[in-house]
Design an enzyme around this catalytic site. Structure first.
Site, PDB file in Angstrom:
ATOM      1  N   ASP A   1      72.010  40.627  90.060  1.00 39.27           N
ATOM      2  CA  ASP A   1      73.411  40.975  89.836  1.00 39.27           C
ATOM      3  C   ASP A   1      74.024  39.966  88.855  1.00 39.27           C
ATOM      4  OD1 ASP A   1      75.904  42.427  90.687  1.00 39.27           O
ATOM      5  OD2 ASP A   1      76.448  40.414  91.326  1.00 39.27           O
TER       6      ASP A   1
ATOM      7  N   GLU B   1      71.415  42.479  85.182  1.00 42.69           N
ATOM      8  CA  GLU B   1      72.582  42.860  84.376  1.00 42.69           C
ATOM      9  C   GLU B   1      72.838  41.764  83.350  1.00 42.69           C
ATOM     10  OE1 GLU B   1      75.706  45.291  86.978  1.00 42.69           O
ATOM     11  OE2 GLU B   1      75.378  43.290  87.760  1.00 42.69           O
TER      12      GLU B   1
END
Length: 715
Positions: free
Chosen positions: A410, A439
């Protein structure tokens, strides 16, 4: 020293630099000499090298003649008889501090054996550390002093078996005692209030053999949330919303159709990716039905979340039940990806990191304030040696103890490249084929851009996949503009972007223009847990259109995800038009918004079968999952079709078919195009997708139906 008795403040900001702040109300903030002393009562002068006024203080920069001894109290004196304790300041964020105190041992935390229990904690700035022990269900606590060792590690050994004892650490830093749960804790009480000593060897299971996994592009990822997956009233699962529920096999909907894990197996998925299941805030573990949360509020990084267990008050329950879930998934030949949130903590001030070594584990800006690139009030300082070590240790722990097969990072753009490279290296040393994706958004955190693990630095992260936002926005339209229409909605503006992303975002004709160097770096998706589902976007973009066209557009978008070069990523329920009733940020919305609606799956079974067919086609035909950029360039030919149609001819390396055509028509009317002569198998059209199709076409022309993908294959 009582903070209220301090005449002024003094901070150690570098190994030999002290910053002193004199309020203007204290002798007008003026002093010409300062000295330092410790318990030995020996007073030594310190050199004043700079003075400036800031707000209501005078700031003095002073140099020490010799380095101080950490873990040892010092006082600063001035010519007026004033006195203050020397606080540990910005020195902990210096390279010199990292070098001096980096500890490479693998024994932090608790180790419990038959007749002794060892405790170790890294707390280099602490003057004292104690461990506080309590038997379960007892109000009596025992406090044991710990001994300072090399590299700022404190340890103690208790000569008895302390299994199931609860424990915390008491740490004295800057004259203030703080109580903290062990950052390396592997078990906790309900809601993570106290660490618990357990023997993990009691919970261990053999990892079953898994099917071969040769290359990241062979993955088909299915993202879900442990509660969402089974909580629906008609999921057919007994232990709804729990680890054990997600582990149940052969569950059925009210119509007798497969649900849950057996359904995912039947769909053809290779990897299930679960939203975070380490211990997080936002759900009361003792009453989980009252609240919902995705899980991006990390509390304890090495402990399973208790709200998914049958008994969060039993420290072993969550551990054993999560292991049973992972074991059950492995028994179906499916791998498990863990969504990890090493970019921030829930609340910095109350986190174990901040309590034990204040200021070390988090980034601060040039003014000394905590950075906030994550948008939640703190950024993990992964570039610091002991933070990097913690992340790498944690990844190793989940792989070795829980048999995790991959990680989704994340907000990976908060982390630094060196840390991600070390994670990659560690995963490879444990299990080849471990999938790492993240990400790579460029976030406003005080880390030099060349060190960020972001999309633009993909060449430094060759073996890590990144979520391809260009793919997402080119195919469906901007995620951040609900009404923006992408290529599949007939928007010619995105035609070039679609061509580029379908071929792996490698710069098919111009390598320098590619987002990635290799297709293995591109995670292709049109929806995930974040933002609106594709179905809900279509409802807003095309509210006046026949819903049958919504189905066709949605099917086309998912087809492009599965047929593009790179790693396909599906949001669970995407294959049956998942809706969150227009909620674009459902991170704490109730079950009825977030749940997988198994009735809807039965209602749209024909689309499920279509997507299942596309998955089989991708697995059967290597031309849809080429391993590298050179292979794509060699075997891909763009057909000269009128915009916005897209067509590719692939040389396919399989015994069944030598040439494959992928033809895409995003328009709402039929289109006739020319193809090369010969007999072609129609393995996908607007109605069916099946690798063993008996439908044939011959001749020089073919009619492409509106809003659909067509796949032709020649023997």
């Amino acid at each position: 020293m009582n903070p209220n008795e301090r005449n002024f403040q003094a901070y150690l900001d570098e190994m030999d630099i002290i910053t002193i702040l004199l309020p203007l109300s204290y002798h007008h903030g003026l002093s010409s000499t300062f000295s330092i002393t410790d318990d030995s009562q020996q007073v030594k002068p310190i050199q004043l090298i700079k003075k400036q006024q800031i707000e209501n203080h005078n700031k003095y920069i002073c140099r020490l003649s010799e380095e101080i001894s950490f873990g040892h109290p010092y006082w600063i004196l001035d010519e007026h008889g004033g006195k203050t304790d020397l606080q540990i300041g910005a020195v902990i964020r210096t390279g010199a501090f990292d070098e001096r105190f980096f500890y490479d041992g693998n024994d932090l935390g608790v180790k419990c054996e038959a007749n002794q229990t060892q405790f170790k904690i890294w707390a280099p700035t602490a003057a004292q550390v104690k461990v506080k022990l309590r038997k379960a269900n007892s109000t009596f606590s025992e406090i044991i002093k710990m001994r300072r060792e090399e590299k700022g590690v404190w340890s103690t050994v208790v000569h008895s078996d302390l299994e199931l004892y609860q424990y915390t650490f008491l740490v004295l830093v800057n004259q203030e005692w703080r109580e903290s749960v062990d950052p390396y804790a592997v078990a906790v009480t309900a809601n993570g209030e106290l660490g618990v000593i357990v023997k993990l060897e009691k919970t261990r299971r053999e990892k079953p053999p898994l099917p071969p996994f040769e290359n990241p592009v062979d993955a088909i990822i299915y993202e879900t949330h442990i509660r969402d997956f089974t909580i629906h009233p008609n999921s057919g699962v007994k232990q709804k919303g729990l680890y054990l529920g997600a582990a149940e096999l052969n569950t059925k909907s009210k119509n007798g159709e497969l649900t849950g894990l057996s359904y995912v197996k039947d769909l053809g998925i290779t990897h299930i990716e679960f939203l975070p299941f380490n211990d997080f805030a936002g759900v009361d573990e003792l009453d989980p039905a009252k609240e919902y949360n995705w899980g991006y509020n990390p509390i304890h990084f090495n402990v399973p979340e208790g709200s998914y267990s049958t008994n969060p008050s039993d420290p072993y329950s969550r551990i054993i039940e999560l292991k049973k879930l992972i074991d059950s998934i492995h028994s179906q030949g499916i791998r498990v990806i863990m969504d990890v949130v090493y970019n921030h903590v829930y609340i910095r001030e109350t986190s174990s990191f901040e309590k034990i070594v204040p200021g070390y584990y988090f980034r601060h800006n040039e003014l000394g304030f905590p950075a906030n690139g994550t948008g939640v009030g703190n950024d993990i300082a992964s570039e610091r040696k002991m933070m990097k070590k913690f992340i790498v240790d944690s990844v190793r722990f989940w792989m070795e103890e829980y048999h995790i097969d991959g990680f989704r990072f994340d907000l990976m753009g908060i982390l630094d490249i060196d840390t991600m490279q070390e994670v990659r290296k560690t995963c490879d040393s444990i299990q080849k084929g471990t999938l790492i994706i993240g990400e790579g958004w460029n976030l406003n955190t005080p880390l030099p851009i060349e060190k960020k693990a972001i999309l633009r630095n993909q060449s430094k992260l060759p073996a890590i996949g990144q979520f391809n936002d260009k793919f997402r926005d080119s195919i469906k339209g901007s995620t951040f503009n609900l009404y923006d229409k992408g290529y599949v909605l007939g928007n010619e503006h995105y035609h070039k972007g679609a061509l580029e992303t379908i071929t792996g975002s490698i710069g098919l004709d111009e390598p320098a223009s590619g987002l990635f160097n290799q297709p293995t770096q591109s995670v292709n998706y049109v929806e995930c847990h974040d933002n609106h589902t594709m179905w809900d976007k279509l409802g807003s973009c095309l509210s006046d259109l026949d819903p049958l066209f919504h189905i066709k557009y949605h099917r086309l978008a998912t087809a492009i995800v599965l047929l593009s070069q790179g790693i396909p990523f599906l949001h669970s329920g995407q294959e049956f038009f998942r809706t969150k009733r227009g909620d674009g940020n459902s991170y704490k919305s109730p079950n009825h918004i977030n749940q997988l609606d198994w009735d809807r799956k039965d209602l749209h079974q024909d689309n499920v079968e279509y997507i299942k067919g596309l998955i089989q086609i991708r697995k059967a035909l290597p031309c849809f999952r080429m391993n590298n950029a050179e292979e794509i360039r060699t075997n891909t030919h763009i057909l000269p079709l009128p915009t916005p149609l897209i067509g590719f001819s692939f040389q396919n390396q399989s015994e069944d078919f030598r040439e494959v055509l992928l033809l895409i028509n995003p328009l709402r009317r039929k289109q006739t195009i020319e193809i090369s002569t010969g007999a072609w198998n129609v393995i996908a059209n607007d109605k069916k997708a099946e690798i063993y199709s008996k439908q044939r076409v011959e001749g020089k022309e073919i009619v492409l139906e509106p809003v659909c993908v067509t796949i032709l294959a020649k023997k």
